[in-house]
Design a protein around this motif. Structure first.
Motif: not given
Length: 407
Positions: A357-364
């Motif tokens: 969820a961390g990289p998903v959140a940053l990318g989003i």
């Protein structure tokens, strides 16, 4: 009030992003690094998060803290809106916003009672590494950009990306999708509210229905067959998008007048259109029908774990006859609150692994900021041309999910 909303969104987004980035930077120096074992082993309660941070500054606990801060940002935004309406002595919207905040807090309390699903026991089929994380981050940027443009949460791309491309468990993908909805909403809303494209009053009023629908959907989830509902809603979504085909050439809706409810609540608005270099004024019609559609959108979100931004945009654009830019930005404004209402249960079930969820959140977040800038220079016609294929993809995804094929 708008300045206060922008400020709380900026602080929430920046603080959460810094915590997530800090945790991801610390993780390679801890045993296991970015391995599949570390992916499925993480703190699942607030006590565990606090224990890991206080004892050895655990990277995944830091990331989880950033994700929790991101989830609470839409709730804080509603609170700031309440204070703003109180300062303006707008009694109608003080009552409306208070009800939204009450429903939201109640829903968070109810969903927090969910049981934890536990860790994934079989990790042999999982392939997770720094390269996979980097590719997920890149894909999330694209999802955030698209989600910010058309008022969706990015889950239309995130779920198939994580399940079909990287072979990750579906419950992890859905949990990350919920985070992506909140990240898209919070990240893009900073620009949309600041540039006065979002109709904040209309969004707040319609959130009465979306939050109530989300709570209703959570209760109905155990009584109805999600697979059948997914197929039905996918077909309805596809059919509902047909009227947009007849509006492709329309830039600004014509001959639209406020209905009685819209006049009473003063929902009409205007926005500065950078592309044409003029201020666009618009009215709001069929408000009761739009409110009913938002309730349905909330129910869908609670039942199927999606942002349901597609239904929100369709209702705003085709039923209430708002300009497409206003429909997209106002939908984006609302989906974060709807998703926050159900995020607690995903955390409590252990469906939101920090390393995913961390990289998903940053990318989003990065993609949403880029998309917000791009939208201001696009025409309403161009937005509809982008929206239609996304709707078709979302409808197909829901039908296939219901049939047990693909997703």
């Amino acid at each position: 009030m708008l300045k206060g909303i922008v400020t709380v969104l900026q602080i929430g987004v920046l603080s959460s992003a810094l915590l997530i980035l800090l945790g991801l930077c610390l993780q390679p120096f801890r045993p296991g690094g970015f391995s599949a074992e570390r992916l499925v082993t993480f703190p699942q309660t607030l006590n565990q998060v606090w224990a890991e941070i206080s004892s050895y500054f655990g990277p995944q606990a830091v990331i989880t803290l950033g994700l929790l801060l991101l989830v609470t940002t839409p709730v804080l935004r509603v609170g700031v809106s309440l204070l703003g309406f109180a300062r303006e002595r707008n009694r109608k919207f003080v009552v409306i916003t208070s009800l939204v905040l009450l429903i939201l807090l109640l829903s968070l309390l109810l969903v927090s009672q969910g049981q934890r699903a536990g860790y994934v026991s079989d990790i042999h089929h999982l392939h997770f590494s720094f390269l996979v994380l980097a590719l997920i981050f890149a894909g999330s940027i694209c999802a955030g950009l698209l989600g910010a443009l058309v008022g969706l949460g990015g889950g239309v791309l995130i779920v198939p990306l994580l399940t079909l491309v990287f072979g990750l468990p579906i419950h992890f993908a859905i949990g990350a999708s919920i985070i992506s909805v909140i990240a898209t909403s919070s990240g893009a809303a900073v620009a949309y509210v600041r540039d006065q494209v979002t109709n904040v009053k209309l969004g707040m009023f319609l959130e009465l229905a979306t939050t109530t629908g989300a709570v209703s959907g959570a209760f109905l989830a155990g009584l109805l067959a999600p697979a059948t509902l997914s197929i039905v809603f996918g077909v309805i979504l596809l059919l509902s998008s047909l009227p947009i085909l007849f509006k492709l050439g329309e830039e600004i809706p014509k001959d639209v007048q406020n209905d009685r409810l819209a006049s009473w609540l003063d929902l009409a608005g205007s926005y500065p259109d950078r592309r044409s270099g003029r201020t666009i004024s618009y009215h709001v019609t069929r408000t009761p029908i739009g409110l009913a559609m938002m309730y349905v959108a909330g129910v869908i979100s609670g039942l199927l774990g999606i942002g349901s931004g597609e239904f929100k945009v369709l209702a705003l654009d085709t039923l209430m006859h708002l300009p497409m830019k206003v429909s997209s930005t106002t939908s984006n404004f609302m989906i974060g609150v709807t998703a926050a209402a159900s995020a607690g249960i995903y955390f409590s079930r252990g469906d939101i692994p920090p390393l995913l969820a961390g990289p998903v959140a940053l990318g989003i977040l990065l993609g949403a900021l880029l998309g917000a800038r791009l939208l201001m220079h696009m025409s309403n016609k161009a937005l509809r041309l982008v929206f239609l294929p996304v709707i078709a993809l979302a409808a197909l995804e829901m039908v296939l999910h219901g049939l047990g094929l693909g997703l």
